[in-house]
Scaffold this motif. Sequence first.
Motif, mmCIF file in Angstrom:
data_model
loop_
_atom_site.group_PDB
_atom_site.id
_atom_site.type_symbol
_atom_site.label_atom_id
_atom_site.label_comp_id
_atom_site.label_asym_id
_atom_site.label_seq_id
_atom_site.Cartn_x
_atom_site.Cartn_y
_atom_site.Cartn_z
ATOM 1 N N GLU A 24 37.891 45.127 48.394
ATOM 2 C CA GLU A 24 39.274 45.598 48.287
ATOM 3 C C GLU A 24 40.128 44.602 47.516
ATOM 4 O O GLU A 24 40.948 44.995 46.667
ATOM 5 N N LYS A 25 39.955 43.304 47.762
ATOM 6 C CA LYS A 25 40.713 42.297 47.019
ATOM 7 C C LYS A 25 40.335 42.317 45.541
ATOM 8 O O LYS A 25 41.198 42.165 44.668
ATOM 9 N N LEU A 26 39.043 42.473 45.259
ATOM 10 C CA LEU A 26 38.594 42.534 43.879
ATOM 11 C C LEU A 26 39.192 43.732 43.160
ATOM 12 O O LEU A 26 39.689 43.609 42.030
ATOM 13 N N LEU A 27 39.179 44.879 43.783
ATOM 14 C CA LEU A 27 39.723 46.082 43.158
ATOM 15 C C LEU A 27 41.230 45.958 42.955
ATOM 16 O O LEU A 27 41.768 46.422 41.943
ATOM 17 N N SER A 28 41.925 45.342 43.900
ATOM 18 C CA SER A 28 43.363 45.130 43.730
ATOM 19 C C SER A 28 43.638 44.217 42.542
ATOM 20 O O SER A 28 44.587 44.447 41.777
ATOM 21 N N ALA A 29 42.797 43.173 42.368
ATOM 22 C CA ALA A 29 42.967 42.275 41.215
ATOM 23 C C ALA A 29 42.725 43.028 39.914
ATOM 24 O O ALA A 29 43.451 42.848 38.928
#
Length: 782
Positions: free
Chosen positions: A267-272
């Motif tokens: 989720e953090k990767l996709l948000s970035a």
Amino acid sequence: MPNQENRSIFAFYIIVLIMSIGSLIVGTWLSPPSMEHVIPFIIIGIFIALLEFFPLDLLNYRYSFVHIIMFSGAVLYGTGLAAWATLSGIVLAIGLQIILPKALKSNFSTIEPSAKIGLFELGLNLTPLVLAFSIFGIATGIRSIEIGINQNWLAILSAGILFGILHGIFYLLGSRFLSPPKNPRARWDILALISIEILPVFQGFTTLLTYSLMGDSVLIILGVSTFALVLLIHYLSEPRRNLERRLKERSALEQISKALSDDIDLEKLLSAIQIQVTNLLNVNNFYVALLDPVDQQLWYPLAVKKGERQNWPRRPLTDRLTDRVILESKSIMLPHHAAQRLLKIGLPAGEDAPYAWIGVPLIASEQSIGCLALFSLSSEIEFTQDDLHLLSILSGQTSVAIEIALHNALLSSDITIGRDRLTTILNSVRDGLLLLDTDGRITLINEAVSTLTGFPQSEYFGHGLGELPLEIVGSIGYTPSEADELLRGMQNNNVQSFPKHTFSWGKQSQETYIERSIIPVQSGVEKPAGLIILLRDITDEYHIKQTQDLISETLVHDLRSPLSSTISALDVIHDAISNGDPAGIVEPSIQIAQRSSRRMLGMVESILEITRMESGKIELTPSMVNLDRILEHSISEFLVIAQEYEVTIRNNSPDSLPLVEIDKNMIHRVLNNLIDNALKYSPRNGEVTVTSGINKKGEMAVTVNDEGPGIPDDYKNRIFERFVQIPGSGSRKRGSGLGLTYCRLAVEAHGGEIWVEDSPGGGSIFTFTFPPSVLLKRVDPE
């Protein structure tokens, strides 16, 4: 906050549009254009249209050089002609943007085919012009003034300076409201803005010096020189733009790398990725599609449409462009005019058909695991090879990270499933379980502990046994010193010396009896890895054992006395018969033996009868009975005993009661038990009152009130159980503990209830009721 910002931008647009229209009207009114200046009008309009295609990027917003041509035109022909020529040039630029193919358009043009943008562009340039020329009285141009007078040169110079200041201020306000707030080169952009705003003054003076010699041709020279200057600036700015683009790409990749180094979380990767794609490509429509190799389905962990996250469902693989990118591991780009060709690009059914689309594969471990795609819903946004290149870089940076994040998510899911299964198993165990590590800290606890002790799991979990509050430690049967002793024993590998321990917990009326066991957790070394404390609820077992002990004690005590009397009487009879019974004691001894035997038989029959009643095998023999007579008969049976105890029995029943259909013998025995109990506990000179009648519910109610010590609240329900007796109650004689049990079962067999409550004057009130269905009719008094 976003709503407030949108309202501010809208208000800014409204103000600028009003100023645009107002400036056009005022400029025309001050200096109406003449038909004899058609050629200058056309020349100014064409060059303004050309300049609109080559703006400069200052403060993250487009800066056009049209104000230079417009200022020179106004100096020569007045504000009216310059205003309408500027409007015509902007409209022409917008029209060319619409009709010309992409290949013929400048890569640097940012003008949009919108009347709103056109009027804003007009207001940005025309409003400062009209204000400056009106203030210094040169709105009609140099053709209407004498150039040789010094004051006119000063007026034109002052108007040019004021025009540059106002135009710069208006541009700064526009960039503040209409461009992204971040601009790392803002200082240099402001210096460039100041330098460019001086150009209209020099161009104006050049126009004044050459107009008398060249006439209208000076506009062509002015336009060509300005256009050449713009092309030169663009040529020199191209390396800088490329460098800035590369820096932005590098910054974006660094941001994604930082997100990965902090924590490879999907989720953090996709948000970035969402943030960087939006910033770099200025696109708010994109998605990440991943392939589930097991089910051969595509799923969308990230989907953004119009800047908002979407929740697209899974779908099977088909012959769409997204699927082709994944299966063929090749990038696909449809840069523009793709509405008819993009019916199969991987968007869910019902989505808007995009105008342009780019998809690049996500490749990890030499396999395609998904697709990163951009799409445009507007014909004004088209994609280029630079966009494809940047998207490919992003996909290469994130593919491996996405694969690792997916493996971590799967591993985390497996761990979570295992943990949930363990938690489910532990919570299904009825015994309380606490796991202590080697430091005495509670690292595992199940729900049964909370059920047994009444404290939530959070009060235990994560705390050291020696750090718990006194009441929490007490809930698992320890005092602080005992808890310290347990921890020392664990550290000294001496936990086997702690035996099972039983303790009570809770209120006296709801006491729970708990058996605590300690089990070492062995880890293959001499010292245990921890301790398991098991808490088992043995309340039922405890009460059963207490009941068994009480039954044994009661039977031994109550049967021993009549049995001893019987044996003694038989011994006396034997001796008397051997001696010829000179004293005549055989007959009395036989009577004593008979009474004692009947007493033992009555106790045995009571136990058997109660057992049958509790098992549901109750046989009633109902008949129509006058309750008055049963009350009188029971009271008369105890008059002699009452006189012996010096206690008065009073009957407060009304003169007549309805007939009731009940088992006469059973209810007679209930009354005898209640009156017998009342006499046993009443003090000397006390009074026992028997009352009967119809209560508010229409039930027949009978009460027996005594003046004894009363019954503690903890025993008001328990005394109706077998063999339960109140310790230290001060009874005149010991009972069997079966009488009240019989009363409860007999009354309930008739559909009634029995209970005890405190008497206002001291003592107890026993009440039992019969339902209205047993009432037959009222008997008239004799």
